[in-house]
Motif scaffolding. Structure first.
Motif, PDB file in Angstrom:
ATOM      1  N   ARG A 288       0.818  -1.217   0.000  1.00 49.13           N
ATOM      2  CA  ARG A 288       0.000   0.000   0.000  1.00 49.13           C
ATOM      3  C   ARG A 288       0.848   1.262   0.000  1.00 49.13           C
ATOM      4  NH1 ARG A 288      -4.196   0.712   4.542  1.00 49.13           N
ATOM      5  NH2 ARG A 288      -4.331   2.721   3.481  1.00 49.13           N
ATOM      6  N   GLY A 289       0.532   2.175  -0.907  1.00 50.71           N
ATOM      7  CA  GLY A 289       1.227   3.450  -0.982  1.00 50.71           C
ATOM      8  C   GLY A 289       2.496   3.428  -1.801  1.00 50.71           C
ATOM      9  N   SER A 290       2.924   2.247  -2.268  1.00 55.57           N
ATOM     10  CA  SER A 290       4.225   2.140  -2.946  1.00 55.57           C
ATOM     11  C   SER A 290       4.263   2.892  -4.268  1.00 55.57           C
ATOM     12  CB  SER A 290       4.582   0.666  -3.171  1.00 55.57           C
ATOM     13  OG  SER A 290       3.583   0.007  -3.927  1.00 55.57           O
ATOM     14  N   GLU A 291       3.103   3.072  -4.909  1.00 58.83           N
ATOM     15  CA  GLU A 291       3.107   3.711  -6.234  1.00 58.83           C
ATOM     16  C   GLU A 291       3.549   5.176  -6.175  1.00 58.83           C
ATOM     17  OE1 GLU A 291      -0.875   3.845  -4.287  1.00 58.83           O
ATOM     18  OE2 GLU A 291       0.455   2.204  -4.888  1.00 58.83           O
ATOM     19  N   ASP A 292       3.472   5.800  -4.989  1.00 58.41           N
ATOM     20  CA  ASP A 292       3.822   7.225  -4.875  1.00 58.41           C
ATOM     21  C   ASP A 292       5.201   7.457  -4.244  1.00 58.41           C
ATOM     22  OD1 ASP A 292       1.345   8.088  -5.940  1.00 58.41           O
ATOM     23  OD2 ASP A 292       0.392   7.768  -3.994  1.00 58.41           O
ATOM     24  N   ILE A 293       5.893   6.387  -3.908  1.00 55.26           N
ATOM     25  CA  ILE A 293       7.192   6.529  -3.234  1.00 55.26           C
ATOM     26  C   ILE A 293       8.302   6.717  -4.265  1.00 55.26           C
ATOM     27  CG2 ILE A 293       8.896   5.375  -1.762  1.00 55.26           C
ATOM     28  CD1 ILE A 293       6.564   3.865  -0.456  1.00 55.26           C
TER      29      ILE A 293
ATOM     30  N   THR B  93      11.184   9.267   4.411  1.00 57.36           N
ATOM     31  CA  THR B  93       9.857   9.910   4.375  1.00 57.36           C
ATOM     32  C   THR B  93       8.886   9.134   3.485  1.00 57.36           C
ATOM     33  OG1 THR B  93      10.544  11.391   2.560  1.00 57.36           O
ATOM     34  CG2 THR B  93      10.827  12.216   4.815  1.00 57.36           C
ATOM     35  N   SER B  94       9.131   7.839   3.316  1.00 52.99           N
ATOM     36  CA  SER B  94       8.299   7.020   2.421  1.00 52.99           C
ATOM     37  C   SER B  94       6.942   6.695   3.024  1.00 52.99           C
ATOM     38  CB  SER B  94       9.011   5.703   2.105  1.00 52.99           C
ATOM     39  OG  SER B  94       9.137   4.921   3.287  1.00 52.99           O
ATOM     40  N   GLY B  95       6.818   6.809   4.341  1.00 55.37           N
ATOM     41  CA  GLY B  95       5.596   6.373   5.021  1.00 55.37           C
ATOM     42  C   GLY B  95       5.656   4.926   5.472  1.00 55.37           C
ATOM     43  N   ILE B  96       6.737   4.195   5.108  1.00 57.69           N
ATOM     44  CA  ILE B  96       6.880   2.813   5.584  1.00 57.69           C
ATOM     45  C   ILE B  96       7.100   2.847   7.098  1.00 57.69           C
ATOM     46  CG2 ILE B  96       8.261   0.696   5.466  1.00 57.69           C
ATOM     47  CD1 ILE B  96       9.060   1.479   2.613  1.00 57.69           C
ATOM     48  N   PRO B  97       6.254   2.153   7.877  1.00 58.95           N
ATOM     49  CA  PRO B  97       6.427   2.179   9.330  1.00 58.95           C
ATOM     50  C   PRO B  97       7.579   1.280   9.765  1.00 58.95           C
ATOM     51  CG  PRO B  97       4.642   0.695   8.753  1.00 58.95           C
ATOM     52  CD  PRO B  97       5.122   1.308   7.455  1.00 58.95           C
ATOM     53  N   PRO B  98       8.012   1.384  11.025  1.00 57.49           N
ATOM     54  CA  PRO B  98       9.017   0.435  11.532  1.00 57.49           C
ATOM     55  C   PRO B  98       8.469  -0.990  11.446  1.00 57.49           C
ATOM     56  CG  PRO B  98       8.748   2.294  13.044  1.00 57.49           C
ATOM     57  CD  PRO B  98       7.634   2.383  12.043  1.00 57.49           C
TER      58      PRO B  98
ATOM     59  N   LEU C  64       2.411   5.244   7.376  1.00 54.40           N
ATOM     60  CA  LEU C  64       2.320   6.234   8.446  1.00 54.40           C
ATOM     61  C   LEU C  64       1.754   7.553   7.945  1.00 54.40           C
ATOM     62  CD1 LEU C  64       5.813   5.634  10.077  1.00 54.40           C
ATOM     63  CD2 LEU C  64       3.597   5.125  11.139  1.00 54.40           C
ATOM     64  N   ASP C  65       2.023   7.855   6.677  1.00 52.85           N
ATOM     65  CA  ASP C  65       1.644   9.147   6.108  1.00 52.85           C
ATOM     66  C   ASP C  65       1.833   9.062   4.603  1.00 52.85           C
ATOM     67  OD1 ASP C  65       0.893  11.838   5.946  1.00 52.85           O
ATOM     68  OD2 ASP C  65       2.233  12.441   7.589  1.00 52.85           O
ATOM     69  N   ARG C  66       1.376  10.094   3.894  1.00 52.57           N
ATOM     70  CA  ARG C  66       1.678  10.154   2.473  1.00 52.57           C
ATOM     71  C   ARG C  66       3.167  10.407   2.290  1.00 52.57           C
ATOM     72  NH1 ARG C  66      -2.733  13.675   2.165  1.00 52.57           N
ATOM     73  NH2 ARG C  66      -1.428  15.367   1.376  1.00 52.57           N
ATOM     74  N   PRO C  67       3.793   9.852   1.239  1.00 49.56           N
ATOM     75  CA  PRO C  67       5.233  10.042   1.054  1.00 49.56           C
ATOM     76  C   PRO C  67       5.629  11.517   1.059  1.00 49.56           C
ATOM     77  CG  PRO C  67       4.424   8.357  -0.436  1.00 49.56           C
ATOM     78  CD  PRO C  67       3.206   8.962   0.215  1.00 49.56           C
ATOM     79  N   GLY C  68       6.734  11.790   1.742  1.00 52.35           N
ATOM     80  CA  GLY C  68       7.281  13.137   1.772  1.00 52.35           C
ATOM     81  C   GLY C  68       6.814  14.002   2.915  1.00 52.35           C
ATOM     82  N   ARG C  69       5.816  13.526   3.675  1.00 52.62           N
ATOM     83  CA  ARG C  69       5.215  14.406   4.694  1.00 52.62           C
ATOM     84  C   ARG C  69       5.829  14.263   6.080  1.00 52.62           C
ATOM     85  NH1 ARG C  69      -0.559  16.204   4.139  1.00 52.62           N
ATOM     86  NH2 ARG C  69      -0.622  15.592   6.327  1.00 52.62           N
TER      87      ARG C  69
END
Length: 453
Positions: free
Chosen positions: A91-96, A105-110, A163-168
């Motif tokens: 999930r979310g990988s298309e915008d990283i 800042t990718s949003g990937i959690p620990p 965790l968040d949108r990439p970059g945030r």
């Protein structure tokens, strides 16, 4: 440098933290001193030629490789990762983008990926079961992550919410750096380790730097650890280096103080012919603020006001490793500290040496936090239990109108420094804990609140 005063400070720290061996060195022979032993049992001394693990200092090398490939026109840091890793579907990988991975800042959690990547070597020394006993969410039946394919399959298969949108927002991710290693390999057509050794180590003359633990020789330090579950925890020899080839890009270089001071020349000499000045500027730019006065670049931390000058640094920690690398470009100073046990005060030891070199007391803090009085509402807002799948669980609780944390079974007092911020003393350094939106920002990671007090 007042060597007598610094070494009193250093020996006090080393003794307090039961550190078997440490190496502290500044460039141009301004200072070079081994403390304790690389092998305590045989009483073998630490020298500038002793091989230590450097942990996550490796990340700066991974980012240099990405920037070299960008200079060659083979990629851009603003490309999406799916350009090179089309099989990724989490999930979310298309915008990283690569930039997001490089800046955490990718949003990937620990995640617990690193434990499975280390699983084979952890099972050999018994530490995998120990981590389970300590509460790390691990499945003893889960296959080890030994290849890049294993890693990508694992990230695609486990269900995690970004965790968040990439970059945030910032949250440290070893997984992101492992993916950068795969990208380097695919774009360069060389194995990750071969690329780093050919394009960074060899041109810089780093002849004792490598990844493969099979290359360790009699110059290598022994490793030490403490079993936190022992009735009387004590420092003991712990043979066997953890190894995770699928995640080498996140922190598995072995090196010496002499070699790492050569690496410092990249930052002091406009890239030192392995990186253009423009790429060096990208590497060391303040891409995102992590804490007040502390920023992350590409694989390096930047403190823009370290006693009126810029400090570029990164640490590393894993079994048998606490390491710190620092450069003050405007002062022409590079320094390194290596130790042979996790949790040692490497950062404090190196900062003390650098501060002594520039005429500042070794124990002075570069970033000072003012005391703050928490209201009852403030205290209630931050108390609770915070957790990450990388194994960190921190309980924040109130006692006698003060805030304490429980971390790895140890009660640690805090010092309130803001409405949603406290500090703790750990490994000889003051660490900031920031609370926001039911999250605890600690150790550069975001931990989620799983219950409130």
């Amino acid at each position: 440098m007042d060597k007598i005063k610094y070494e009193e400070f250093a020996k006090s720290l080393i003794n307090a933290h039961q550190t078997p061996g440490a190496m502290v060195a500044l460039n141009h022979q301004h200072y070079e001193q081994g403390f304790g032993y690389r092998d305590r049992e045989k009483e073998l001394p630490v020298t500038a030629d002793t091989i230590f693990g450097i942990g996550s200092i490796t990340k700066s090398m991974t980012c240099i490789a990405i920037l070299q490939l960008q200079e060659e026109g083979k990629l851009s840091v603003h490309d999406t990762i799916k350009t090179y890793l089309p099989e990724i579907t989490f999930r979310g990988s298309e915008d990283i983008t690569l930039h997001h991975l490089m800046t955490h800042t990718s949003g990937i959690p620990p995640l617990n990926t690193l434990f499975y990547a280390n699983k084979q070597s952890m099972e050999e020394d018994g530490s995998f079961d120990l981590q389970i006993k300590l509460g790390v969410p691990l499945d003893s039946e889960q296959d080890s992550i030994d290849t890049y394919e294993d890693l990508i399959n694992y990230l695609n298969t486990i269900q995690f919410d970004p965790l968040d949108r990439p970059g945030r927002s910032f949250s440290y991710s070893n997984d992101g750096y492992a993916l950068l290693g795969i990208i380097i390999e695919r774009v360069s057509g060389q194995s990750y380790a071969h690329y780093i050794e050919t394009n960074i180590f060899q041109p810089l003359g780093m002849k004792s730097s490598f990844f493969d633990p099979e290359r360790l020789d009699n110059r290598a330090t022994s490793l030490y650890s403490v079993n936190p579950l022992a009735e009387t925890p004590a420092v003991e020899h712990s043979p066997g280096w953890w190894d995770a080839p699928a995640m080498w890009a996140a922190g598995y270089v072995k090196s010496t103080a002499d070699d790492m001071l050569r690496f410092g020349d990249v930052f002091l000499n406009d890239g030192n012919d392995i990186l253009s000045p423009e790429s060096l500027d990208e590497l060391t730019s303040q891409h995102i603020e992590v804490e007040p006065g502390l920023h992350y670049g590409y694989g390096v931390i930047i403190i823009p006001d370290f006693y009126g000058t810029t400090l570029i640094e990164h640490g590393g920690g894993i079994k048998g490793v606490s390491a710190q690398f620092s450069v003050l470009p405007e002062k022409g100073i590079a320094g390194v500290c290596f130790t042979n046990i996790a949790g040692a005060p490497a950062e404090a030891l190196l900062k003390g040496a650098i501060q002594s070199e520039i005429g500042i007391e070794p124990d002075k803090k570069a970033i000072e936090y003012d005391d703050y009085v928490l209201s009852e509402a403030d205290r209630q807002a931050i108390t609770g239990t915070y957790h990450s799948n990388e194994g960190q669980t921190i309980k924040v609780y109130e006692k006698d109108e003060a805030i304490f944390i429980d971390y790895l079974g140890t009660e640690i007092p805090t010092r309130p420094v803001g409405r949603g911020a406290v500090t703790i003393a750990m490994h000889g350094t003051e660490h900031l804990l920031q609370f926001k939106d039911d999250r605890l920002h600690f150790g550069f990671r975001q931990l989620l609140r799983i219950d409130s007090e």
